[in-house]
Design an enzyme around this catalytic site. Structure first.
Site, PDB file in Angstrom:
ATOM      1  N   SER A 230       0.820  -1.211   0.000  1.00 30.18           N
ATOM      2  CA  SER A 230       0.000   0.000   0.000  1.00 30.18           C
ATOM      3  C   SER A 230       0.856   1.264   0.000  1.00 30.18           C
ATOM      4  O   SER A 230       0.535   2.245  -0.668  1.00 30.18           O
ATOM      5  CB  SER A 230      -0.936   0.001   1.213  1.00 30.18           C
ATOM      6  OG  SER A 230      -1.842  -1.068   1.123  1.00 30.18           O
TER       7      SER A 230
ATOM      8  N   THR B 172      16.346   2.758  10.452  1.00 25.12           N
ATOM      9  CA  THR B 172      16.401   3.974   9.654  1.00 25.12           C
ATOM     10  C   THR B 172      15.949   3.620   8.245  1.00 25.12           C
ATOM     11  O   THR B 172      16.394   2.631   7.668  1.00 25.12           O
ATOM     12  CB  THR B 172      17.816   4.562   9.645  1.00 25.12           C
ATOM     13  OG1 THR B 172      18.133   5.008  10.981  1.00 25.12           O
ATOM     14  CG2 THR B 172      17.926   5.744   8.698  1.00 25.12           C
ATOM     15  N   LEU B 173      15.040   4.423   7.697  1.00 21.38           N
ATOM     16  CA  LEU B 173      14.446   4.172   6.388  1.00 21.38           C
ATOM     17  C   LEU B 173      15.016   5.126   5.357  1.00 21.38           C
ATOM     18  O   LEU B 173      15.144   6.322   5.614  1.00 21.38           O
ATOM     19  CB  LEU B 173      12.921   4.361   6.466  1.00 21.38           C
ATOM     20  CG  LEU B 173      12.209   3.580   7.561  1.00 21.38           C
ATOM     21  CD1 LEU B 173      10.755   4.048   7.675  1.00 21.38           C
ATOM     22  CD2 LEU B 173      12.289   2.092   7.288  1.00 21.38           C
ATOM     23  N   GLU B 174      15.329   4.614   4.187  1.00 18.81           N
ATOM     24  CA  GLU B 174      15.777   5.423   3.043  1.00 18.81           C
ATOM     25  C   GLU B 174      14.530   5.760   2.243  1.00 18.81           C
ATOM     26  O   GLU B 174      13.957   4.882   1.614  1.00 18.81           O
ATOM     27  CB  GLU B 174      16.721   4.604   2.173  1.00 18.81           C
ATOM     28  CG  GLU B 174      17.839   3.940   2.917  1.00 18.81           C
ATOM     29  CD  GLU B 174      18.294   2.648   2.237  1.00 18.81           C
ATOM     30  OE1 GLU B 174      17.794   2.292   1.160  1.00 18.81           O
ATOM     31  OE2 GLU B 174      19.170   1.998   2.812  1.00 18.81           O
TER      32      GLU B 174
ATOM     33  N   TYR C 226      25.297  -8.785  16.189  1.00 19.96           N
ATOM     34  CA  TYR C 226      25.703  -7.541  15.541  1.00 19.96           C
ATOM     35  C   TYR C 226      26.371  -6.607  16.552  1.00 19.96           C
ATOM     36  O   TYR C 226      25.886  -6.434  17.669  1.00 19.96           O
ATOM     37  CB  TYR C 226      24.463  -6.861  14.951  1.00 19.96           C
ATOM     38  CG  TYR C 226      24.728  -5.525  14.317  1.00 19.96           C
ATOM     39  CD1 TYR C 226      25.382  -5.431  13.103  1.00 19.96           C
ATOM     40  CD2 TYR C 226      24.306  -4.353  14.934  1.00 19.96           C
ATOM     41  CE1 TYR C 226      25.611  -4.194  12.512  1.00 19.96           C
ATOM     42  CE2 TYR C 226      24.526  -3.120  14.353  1.00 19.96           C
ATOM     43  CZ  TYR C 226      25.183  -3.051  13.140  1.00 19.96           C
ATOM     44  OH  TYR C 226      25.409  -1.825  12.569  1.00 19.96           O
TER      45      TYR C 226
END
Length: 172
Positions: free
Chosen positions: A96, A120-122, A152
């Site tokens: 969507s 974190t989003l690009e 990590y």
């Protein structure tokens, strides 16, 4: 092997998957629905230097929404802190959101074992688009690892909000 929604819920209850905040209503067939966090970041200049600490502007998304524009690059974040102690995770846009012309993760979808973070989003958009804090933005799925794993320890460990690039910390 990818986990089903029921397995995600079971592993979350057991503590090997962490999702906060969590609600059963966001468990999907093979993923968990994540939402846009309240902060958007933009680099202040057209030229971004990969070795420099670049200036940024942080904006809180107002209740009436924030307009994002094409030919700009935005960083956002998931409202949820999410990841696996014993699972790798992967973030995808939801259909969507993509059908609105918004693309949130074009290059770095893998979350390593132990990376329990606000992702974190690009963000790029195909045309002007109003976004809202808390809107569904994507989905995270979880993968069983083959072989031994180590947690990590990278430079984005413990991220609680949007984080601009830290590539300048890489060895040269």
């Amino acid at each position: 092997m990818i986990l089903t929604g029921d397995a995600i819920k079971s592993e979350m209850i057991g503590g090997d998957i962490l999702i906060s905040p969590y609600s059963d209503q966001f468990v999907e067939q093979n993923s968990y629905c994540v939402h846009l966090g309240p902060t958007i970041v933009e680099y202040d200049t057209i030229l971004v230097d990969a070795r420099a600490e670049n200036a940024t502007t942080r904006r809180d998304i107002p209740e009436e929404g924030l307009i994002l524009y094409p030919e700009r690059f935005y960083l956002g974040h998931t409202q949820e802190i999410i990841g696996g102690k014993a699972y790798a995770s992967e973030l995808y846009a939801n259909l969507s959101t993509a059908l609105c012309g918004m693309f949130i993760q074009t290059s770095a979808p893998l979350g390593h074992v132990g990376a329990v973070i606000s992702w974190t989003l690009e963000i790029i958009v195909a045309h002007p688009l109003v976004v809202y804090s808390g809107m569904p933005i994507g989905k995270v799925c979880f993968w069983r690892n083959a072989g031994s794993h180590r947690a990590y320890e990278g430079r984005y460990l413990n991220s609680k909000t949007v984080v601009p690039s830290r590539i300048g910390l890489d060895p040269r």
